[in-house]
Design a protein around this motif. Structure first.
Motif, PDB file in Angstrom:
ATOM      1  N   SER A  34      34.029  48.764  37.782  1.00  0.00           N
ATOM      2  CA  SER A  34      34.783  48.461  39.010  1.00  0.00           C
ATOM      3  C   SER A  34      33.888  48.478  40.245  1.00  0.00           C
ATOM      4  CB  SER A  34      35.946  49.445  39.189  1.00  0.00           C
ATOM      5  OG  SER A  34      35.463  50.734  39.517  1.00  0.00           O
ATOM      6  N   ALA A  82      32.127  44.698  41.736  1.00  0.00           N
ATOM      7  CA  ALA A  82      32.654  43.832  42.813  1.00  0.00           C
ATOM      8  C   ALA A  82      32.208  44.352  44.178  1.00  0.00           C
ATOM      9  CB  ALA A  82      34.175  43.773  42.742  1.00  0.00           C
ATOM     10  N   PHE A  87      36.619  46.274  49.467  1.00  0.00           N
ATOM     11  CA  PHE A  87      36.277  46.450  48.059  1.00  0.00           C
ATOM     12  C   PHE A  87      36.052  47.927  47.737  1.00  0.00           C
ATOM     13  CE2 PHE A  87      35.628  41.885  47.827  1.00  0.00           C
ATOM     14  CZ  PHE A  87      36.044  41.609  46.534  1.00  0.00           C
TER      15      PHE A  87
END
Length: 186
Positions: free
Chosen positions: A63, A66, A81
């Motif tokens: 994760s 990104a 993000f």
């Protein structure tokens, strides 16, 4: 004084408030992104040291991809993000065990975040956002005196949205308000 001079003074006041607020938001966001990058680097190192084949830990490491992929110069996007990556831990209490009833993996991730200064990062966000909110409101009150009743009510209504709980984070709400303030025409 003619109405056009008063009108112009109100517009200048609003524009000055917009510029100052926008600059302050950019500064806060830049600092938070720099701290977030450092925090992510440390958490990733910690999780890699665990050398786990655990799918939950590996998924959490994935994760971060990104977040890492976004250019640091695109600070607002980079911060968004980061929020996505740490969302489960953002609203937890900064002092106690944030995820008491959680899995071992979640506790390990929380521990890595805490060890890397995530609680300090959250307090920094809260403190800086509150300071900026107070500063903007003090200046906004002066600006409101230059507006007619209808415009004043519209600005006050929009400002109250920032103060409500829930929805987007307060820093994002402030950013939206400042952008809106920069777009309106007195």
């Amino acid at each position: 004084l003619s109405p056009s001079l008063i009108y112009s003074a109100g517009d200048q006041s609003r524009h000055r408030l917009f510029l100052q607020s926008d600059q302050a938001l950019a500064t806060i966001t830049n600092q938070l992104v720099v701290q977030a990058i450092e925090l992510v680097d440390n958490v990733v190192e910690d999780l890699l040291v665990l050398d786990s084949r655990n799918t939950i830990l590996m998924g959490y490491l994935d994760s971060f991809d990104a977040f890492t992929a976004v250019n640091p110069n695109r600070t607002e996007e980079k911060l968004r993000f980061f929020y996505v990556v740490v969302e489960d831990y953002l609203d937890s209490d900064t002092t106690g065990d944030p995820l008491r009833l959680s899995s071992l993996e979640t506790q390990l991730i929380a521990l890595c975040l805490q060890r890397s200064g995530f609680d300090r990062w959250k307090r920094t966000v809260q403190t800086r956002t509150t300071q900026l909110q107070k500063l903007i409101y003090r200046k906004l009150r002066k600006h409101l005196e230059t507006l007619d009743k209808e415009d004043r009510l519209a600005v006050e209504r929009r400002w109250r949205r920032i103060l409500t709980r829930g929805g987007p984070r307060r820093l994002e709400k402030l950013r939206e308000f400042v952008k809106w303030l920069g777009k309106i025409r007195d």
